[in-house]
Write an enzyme that holds these catalytic residues in place. Structure first.
Site, PDB file in Angstrom:
ATOM      1  N   HIS A  83      11.542 -46.421 -29.171  1.00 57.59           N
ATOM      2  CA  HIS A  83      11.583 -46.678 -27.725  1.00 57.59           C
ATOM      3  C   HIS A  83      11.509 -48.173 -27.365  1.00 57.59           C
ATOM      4  O   HIS A  83      12.328 -48.675 -26.605  1.00 57.59           O
ATOM      5  CB  HIS A  83      10.435 -45.964 -27.015  1.00 57.59           C
ATOM      6  CG  HIS A  83      10.362 -44.494 -27.280  1.00 57.59           C
ATOM      7  ND1 HIS A  83      11.474 -43.714 -27.493  1.00 57.59           N
ATOM      8  CD2 HIS A  83       9.313 -43.635 -27.362  1.00 57.59           C
ATOM      9  CE1 HIS A  83      11.111 -42.461 -27.685  1.00 57.59           C
ATOM     10  NE2 HIS A  83       9.799 -42.381 -27.622  1.00 57.59           N
TER      11      HIS A  83
ATOM     12  N   GLU B 224       0.051 -45.486 -22.298  1.00 58.36           N
ATOM     13  CA  GLU B 224      -0.216 -44.074 -21.986  1.00 58.36           C
ATOM     14  C   GLU B 224      -1.715 -43.893 -21.786  1.00 58.36           C
ATOM     15  O   GLU B 224      -2.515 -44.528 -22.475  1.00 58.36           O
ATOM     16  CB  GLU B 224       0.225 -43.193 -23.151  1.00 58.36           C
ATOM     17  CG  GLU B 224       1.713 -43.256 -23.417  1.00 58.36           C
ATOM     18  CD  GLU B 224       2.103 -42.263 -24.503  1.00 58.36           C
ATOM     19  OE1 GLU B 224       2.351 -41.094 -24.181  1.00 58.36           O
ATOM     20  OE2 GLU B 224       2.143 -42.664 -25.677  1.00 58.36           O
TER      21      GLU B 224
HETATM   22  C1  BG6 Z   1       7.350 -39.717 -27.702  1.00 56.63           C
HETATM   23  C2  BG6 Z   1       6.153 -39.984 -28.583  1.00 56.63           C
HETATM   24  O1  BG6 Z   1       8.527 -40.118 -28.337  1.00 56.63           O
HETATM   25  O2  BG6 Z   1       7.212 -40.408 -26.481  1.00 56.63           O
HETATM   26  C3  BG6 Z   1       4.864 -39.600 -27.871  1.00 56.63           C
HETATM   27  O3  BG6 Z   1       6.260 -39.251 -29.789  1.00 56.63           O
HETATM   28  C4  BG6 Z   1       4.787 -40.270 -26.514  1.00 56.63           C
HETATM   29  O4  BG6 Z   1       3.724 -39.957 -28.654  1.00 56.63           O
HETATM   30  C5  BG6 Z   1       6.078 -40.030 -25.718  1.00 56.63           C
HETATM   31  O5  BG6 Z   1       3.693 -39.716 -25.823  1.00 56.63           O
HETATM   32  C6  BG6 Z   1       6.079 -40.854 -24.444  1.00 56.63           C
HETATM   33  O6  BG6 Z   1       7.184 -40.458 -23.653  1.00 56.63           O
HETATM   34  P1  BG6 Z   1       7.146 -40.611 -22.077  1.00 56.63           P
HETATM   35  O7  BG6 Z   1       8.522 -40.282 -21.629  1.00 56.63           O
HETATM   36  O8  BG6 Z   1       6.100 -39.673 -21.579  1.00 56.63           O
HETATM   37  O9  BG6 Z   1       6.756 -42.046 -21.842  1.00 56.63           O
END
Ligand code: BG6
Length: 486
Positions: free
Chosen positions: A237, A213
């Site tokens: 995840h 990210e």
């Molecule tokens: C969430 C986390 O589950 O997933 C966050 O708590 C993270 O910290 C997010 O930013 C990322 O999700 P995506 O779908 O934007 O990759």
């Protein structure tokens, strides 16, 4: 498109960040797609004493922002007609009576209680619902992650929630399982014969899973500092992605058939504990640097972060799976905040030919690779060697690429759109079963314990880079490189 049965969806944490950014826009889109029946209702529940109109104006502002150019006045009005608001303090028993009144007379329709709150409120809310006698046989409860802080707290929450709702009524959400590219990974593996013979040791050399990210902790520092990347991202995840890659083909499309297979993977993960944690894990914390060309502060200078915090904002792990299919194949997992770019991908690198009759290209790693990209665009790319035009057999890496947006013109469903409709339909396949969650925590806890035992600070990395140098060393020791470093 299948229309949904009549439902009442009660959104606890209805004024919170997730509800406003993801859940309500996802529901708006399903209403706009005519999938939601006119009799269905979305009931925001939160502690603030808002009127329905005040709530609606917050929801509208957020839907406008997150739906963007697709926002439509008429569709908004249709959506707004289904929205209600109720003030509930999760700890105040009598507040649940207002909800009971709102739900009265609709016992037959599907009832969804979506708990988008801190996990320590989950059990209390479920008990409040049970006491108010609003849990019907057609009720479901959705639990957002993180479910607890460790195995012990997760077991406690599950026991208490389990006393009010049966296991098939409990939907533990991991939005990564709702992403289109993850669904496509399932289609690729189990809809084609091509990859199955190659999907194993001896054919796969190694696997990389990256969820990078560019954002920092934003306004969630209080939550994040108590959680860290291992529990925020890896426990759920990344391990779920690993399960989807590594699991055996389920015998049927039945939810439990898939969840059984994922569980076997989680139970086959080689434990990382004690000294292993020093050699097979890297944790990092970002320091000041740049994001999208602008300077940004380091983690310790973020608002609400204690100046001596040792919370990790980056993790890289070498994971091994002790099974016949995967013994000896390293899986490298990596995730972090304030990295160079937003990029999530799974890279499966196959073994090279045992003997080549042609000269190999110099670029030693650019072929034999399947890349499943989840973000920023969803695509699948297979890199192979082809002959360069002209005399002589000069081989060159080329890409066979499937870009979902190009190939399928329809807008793919957002993860929450898919998962919310699955909850309403009662389809459990993409939700975690309790034993999966226990197995994930049981594997994660010793890593944190070892980090605490060795008392090393996370390694600093500059915001806007790919994390600490030690993460590169983790894979280069085995003769590999992260794909972005090739
Ligand atoms: C969430 C986390 O589950 O997933 C966050 O708590 C993270 O910290 C997010 O930013 C990322 O999700 P995506 O779908 O934007 O990759």
């Amino acid at each position: 498109m299948q229309s949904l049965p009549d439902f009442d969806l009660v959104l606890f944490g209805g004024t919170g960040d997730l509800a406003m950014r993801k859940l309500l826009p996802a529901l708006y889109r399903r209403v706009a797609a005519n999938q939601v029946s006119k009799g269905s209702r979305i009931i925001g529940a939160a502690r603030s004493g808002l009127t329905r109109d005040e709530y609606l104006s917050q929801v509208e502002e957020s839907c406008r922002k997150h739906i963007g150019k697709d926002f439509d006045r008429e569709q908004w009005e249709q959506f707004a007609r289904s929205v209600e608001y109720v003030k509930i303090d999760a700890q105040a028993e009598r507040d649940f009576m207002a909800l009971k009144k709102l739900l009265a007379g609709r016992e037959e329709c599907v009832r969804v209680f979506f708990l988008s709150t801190a996990p320590d409120l989950f059990a209390g809310i479920c008990e409040g619902l049970a006491k108010a006698d609003v849990v019907t046989p057609a009720s479901r409860v959705v639990l957002e992650k993180p479910l607890g802080q460790d195995l012990q707290s997760s077991v406690q929450i599950n026991e208490r929630v389990g006393a009010m709702f049966s296991e098939p009524q409990i939907f533990r959400i991991d939005h990564y399982l709702g992403k289109e590219a993850v669904q496509n990974l399932l289609a690729l593996r189990f809809g084609n014969m091509l990859f199955e013979p190659l999907w194993r040791r001896g054919r796969v050399q190694h696997v990389q899973i990256t969820v990078a990210e560019d954002l920092g902790v934003e306004r969630r520092a209080q939550f994040y500092d108590q959680t860290g990347a291992l529990r925020d991202m890896v426990q759920n995840h990344l391990l779920q992605l690993l399960c989807i890659i590594a699991m055996e083909p389920p015998a049927t499309g039945d939810p439990d058939a898939m969840r059984d297979e994922k569980l076997k993977v989680l139970r086959a993960l080689r434990p990382l504990r004690g000294h292993d944690v020093q050699t097979k894990t890297v944790r990092g914390q970002y320091k000041a640097g740049a994001a999208n060309g602008a300077p940004v502060v380091g983690y310790l200078d973020e608002k609400d972060v204690p100046r001596d915090s040792t919370t990790e904002t980056f993790v890289a792990l070498k994971v091994e799976i002790d099974s016949w299919r995967w013994a000896g194949v390293p899986f490298y997992l990596r995730t972090g905040k304030r990295l160079q770019e937003r990029q999530s991908e799974i890279v499966i690198t196959f073994e090279d030919v045992p003997h080549s009759i042609y000269e190999r290209p110099d670029d030693a790693h650019a072929w034999n690779r399947l890349v499943i990209q989840l973000q920023p665009v969803e695509s699948i790319t297979l890199s192979v060697l082809a002959k360069s035009p002209g005399h002589g057999m000069r081989l060159k890496p080329v890409e066979l690429s499937l870009d979902f947006r190009e190939t399928f013109k329809d807008r793919p469903l957002d993860a929450y759109e898919r998962l919310l409709t699955d909850v309403i339909k009662g389809t459990l396949t993409l939700f975690m079963r309790r034993d999966e969650l226990d197995a994930a925590w049981a594997w994660i806890d010793p890593i944190r314990e070892a980090w605490q035992h060795y008392e090393e600070r996370p390694k600093a990395y500059t915001a806007g880079t790919w994390g600490p140098a030690a993460a590169s060393a983790l894979v280069s020791r085995d003769g590999f490189s992260w794909r972005n470093e090739l």
